[in-house]
Design an enzyme around this catalytic site. Structure first.
Site, PDB file in Angstrom:
ATOM      1  N   CYS A  43      13.200  10.856   7.469  1.00  0.00           N
ATOM      2  CA  CYS A  43      13.180  10.468   8.875  1.00  0.00           C
ATOM      3  C   CYS A  43      14.555  10.592   9.509  1.00  0.00           C
ATOM      4  CB  CYS A  43      12.655   9.043   9.012  1.00  0.00           C
ATOM      5  SG  CYS A  43      13.580   7.843   8.032  1.00  0.00           S
ATOM      6  N   GLU A  51       9.405   1.315  11.184  1.00  0.00           N
ATOM      7  CA  GLU A  51      10.413   2.377  11.072  1.00  0.00           C
ATOM      8  C   GLU A  51       9.649   3.682  11.210  1.00  0.00           C
ATOM      9  OE1 GLU A  51      12.192   5.400   9.853  1.00  0.00           O
ATOM     10  OE2 GLU A  51      12.286   4.512   7.853  1.00  0.00           O
ATOM     11  N   LYS A  70       0.854  -1.187   0.000  1.00  0.00           N
ATOM     12  CA  LYS A  70       0.000   0.000   0.000  1.00  0.00           C
ATOM     13  C   LYS A  70       0.889   1.235   0.000  1.00  0.00           C
ATOM     14  CE  LYS A  70      -1.368   2.709   2.924  1.00  0.00           C
ATOM     15  NZ  LYS A  70      -1.205   3.909   2.038  1.00  0.00           N
TER      16      LYS A  70
END
Length: 501
Positions: free
Chosen positions: A295, A261, A185
């Site tokens: 990130c 994560e 997805k």
């Protein structure tokens, strides 16, 4: 749209539907959603909008293909990944143009992302044939202990928008190598790269049903439906900690394997003895790679008070030379942020920080132009406890704090719920080893502003996630251990020296 991107659309070569059981199809409700070009705010494509029913069809296809795929030879899985690697490298320009179209980063950065994604295909092509086990005699000599590894089973892979090719590759490659089937997805902002990647994997020889793709604007409904279904055995997610917590709660219903994560709040520590040229170079990479939407982006610059002014001046000069623009323009250094919501959030963080007394050295204003641009920005004298120091910025904003000694630096660096990555600059080897050991993060960039590597275990501690992607441990996230106790009581053990026969 560039010629390279156009070629992916030409003659139906880039589907815009759902991939279920090896076939591209429309969504069950015939709904679609629009993908924007963030450099202009204009529509770039229309993609099928999957429903929960579509997602369950995709899971059924994955579950139906699981047994045969799990039994496939490791060499076959390796060859598929290796072919995919070569195909991706050969289409580097096409994929780079597609990434820039839907995500906004410059073509040079998009090319680097293609190479990075290809690295995971190559790495796990090699890992596929190195799944081993153990064989030993039990302690009492009555059994042989056989330990093997088996695929976890059908996986839900949820990827973010900030690396629309690299993140699918980083999850799909180890799943393929391990023998797992998948439902992918992608983020609704950037589904095109995932679609093109799925087409490439099919061309490389991936059997029908092994990889299924369900773009959607209703991620919550899809993930909930899939994780209620006992056929799903694992979920891998890259995204915010807030969403990760919700997914972990949902995963607990069927005790799913999870890889998470999640968010970061990376400190970038510059000690008084640091090589300032190297530190500023590293700061530019750690802060501005991917337009700051990463990130692992440096979120807080912690600079020794003795060198803070010079570090700030150098960083301001370097950042002021960067040009904003459409990523397809060769003169562009920084593209747009992903959408209006993210741009406005960054602008709000900067505005409230300056209003609270911070000093603005550069940037700080939304440019008057089409698209979702925000300029490189530098702030100092940021008030203690400011939201901009506690939350991920996800934009080209450098927030500089000062410290006076090592203990203060470590206390400031670790004062966060997150623990993904830290950066440390010092020329003192003893200090480097000492501080690296005490920084509370899963990764440390030592005199280096970039840590991602397909051959290294990527992941964090604390509320930055669970598990690792890449490296020797990356494939373990998709494998279960099985222990077989083989009776050997009929075998007479040899006498031990000193014992009575």
């Amino acid at each position: 749209m560039t010629d390279n991107t156009t070629s992916l659309y030409a003659a139906g070569r880039l589907p815009t539907g759902l991939l279920v059981g090896g076939e591209w199809r429309t969504a069950s409700a015939a709904a679609t959603f629009t993908v924007e070009n963030p450099a202009t705010g204009e529509p770039a494509a229309s993609v099928a909008d999957a429903t929960a029913a579509d997602a369950l069809d995709a899971l059924a296809a994955a579950a139906g293909a699981q047994a045969q795929w799990a039994a496939s030879p490791p060499g076959l899985r390796s060859r598929i990944l290796r072919r995919a690697h070569y195909l991706l490298i050969g289409r580097r320009e096409q994929f780079a143009a597609l990434i820039t179209l839907e995500m906004g980063k410059s073509l040079s950065e998009a090319r680097a992302e293609v190479d990075y994604a290809a690295g995971y295909l190559r790495w796990f092509a090699e890992e596929a044939v190195r799944i081993d086990g153990t064989w030993k005699t039990s302690e009492d000599g009555t059994a042989r202990v056989l330990v093997t590894h088996e695929p976890v089973g059908p996986c839900l892979l949820i990827t973010p928008w900030n690396a629309p090719l690299a993140m699918p590759a980083r999850k799909v490659a180890p799943a393929v190598a391990a023998g797992c089937t998948m439902v992918l997805k992608p983020a609704p902002q950037t589904p095109l790269s995932s679609i093109a990647f799925a087409e490439l994997m099919i061309e490389a020889g991936l059997p029908d049903g092994v990889l299924n793709v369900v773009p959607t604007t209703d991620a919550a409904a899809l993930s909930d439906a899939l994780m209620r279904d006992s056929r799903l055995r694992k979920v891998s997610f890259t995204g915010s900690t807030a969403v990760g917590r919700l997914l972990l709660a949902q995963a607990s219903r069927n005790v799913l394997r999870t890889s998470m994560e999640l968010g970061g709040n990376a400190p970038f520590v510059v000690c008084a003895d640091a090589d300032l040229d190297a530190a500023v170079d590293g700061a530019m990479t750690a802060k501005l790679r991917n337009i700051g939407e990463a990130c692992i982006a440096a979120n807080r610059f912690l600079v020794h008070a003795d060198i803070a002014e010079e570090f700030t001046d150098r960083l301001v000069r370097r950042m002021s030379d960067l040009a904003l623009g459409d990523g397809t323009d060769s003169c562009t250094h920084l593209g747009p942020l992903i959408d209006a919501t993210q741009r406005d959030r960054v602008a709000e963080l900067v505005y409230e920080t300056v209003a609270a007394g911070a000093e603005l050295h550069l940037g700080g204003r939304v440019p008057d132009r089409a698209g979702y641009f925000y300029p490189p920005t530098v702030l100092t004298r940021v008030p203690a406890g400011a939201r901009i120091s506690r939350e991920e910025i996800f934009g080209p904003v450098a927030v500089i704090h000062t410290f006076t000694d090592e203990e203060e630096a470590l206390e400031m660096a670790n004062a966060t719920e997150f623990g993904l990555v830290s950066y440390l600059y010092t020329r003192d080897l003893a200090r480097a080893l000492r501080m690296s050991g005490r920084l509370e993060s899963g990764m440390v960039g030592l005199n280096r502003g970039y840590v991602s590597d397909p051959g290294a275990p990527f992941g964090g501690i604390k509320q930055s996630g669970l598990g690792r992607e890449g490296g020797n441990s990356g494939i373990e996230e998709y494998l279960e251990q099985k222990y077989v106790a083989i009776d050997s009581t009929g075998v007479v053990p040899a006498p031990v020296a000193g014992e009575q026969p």
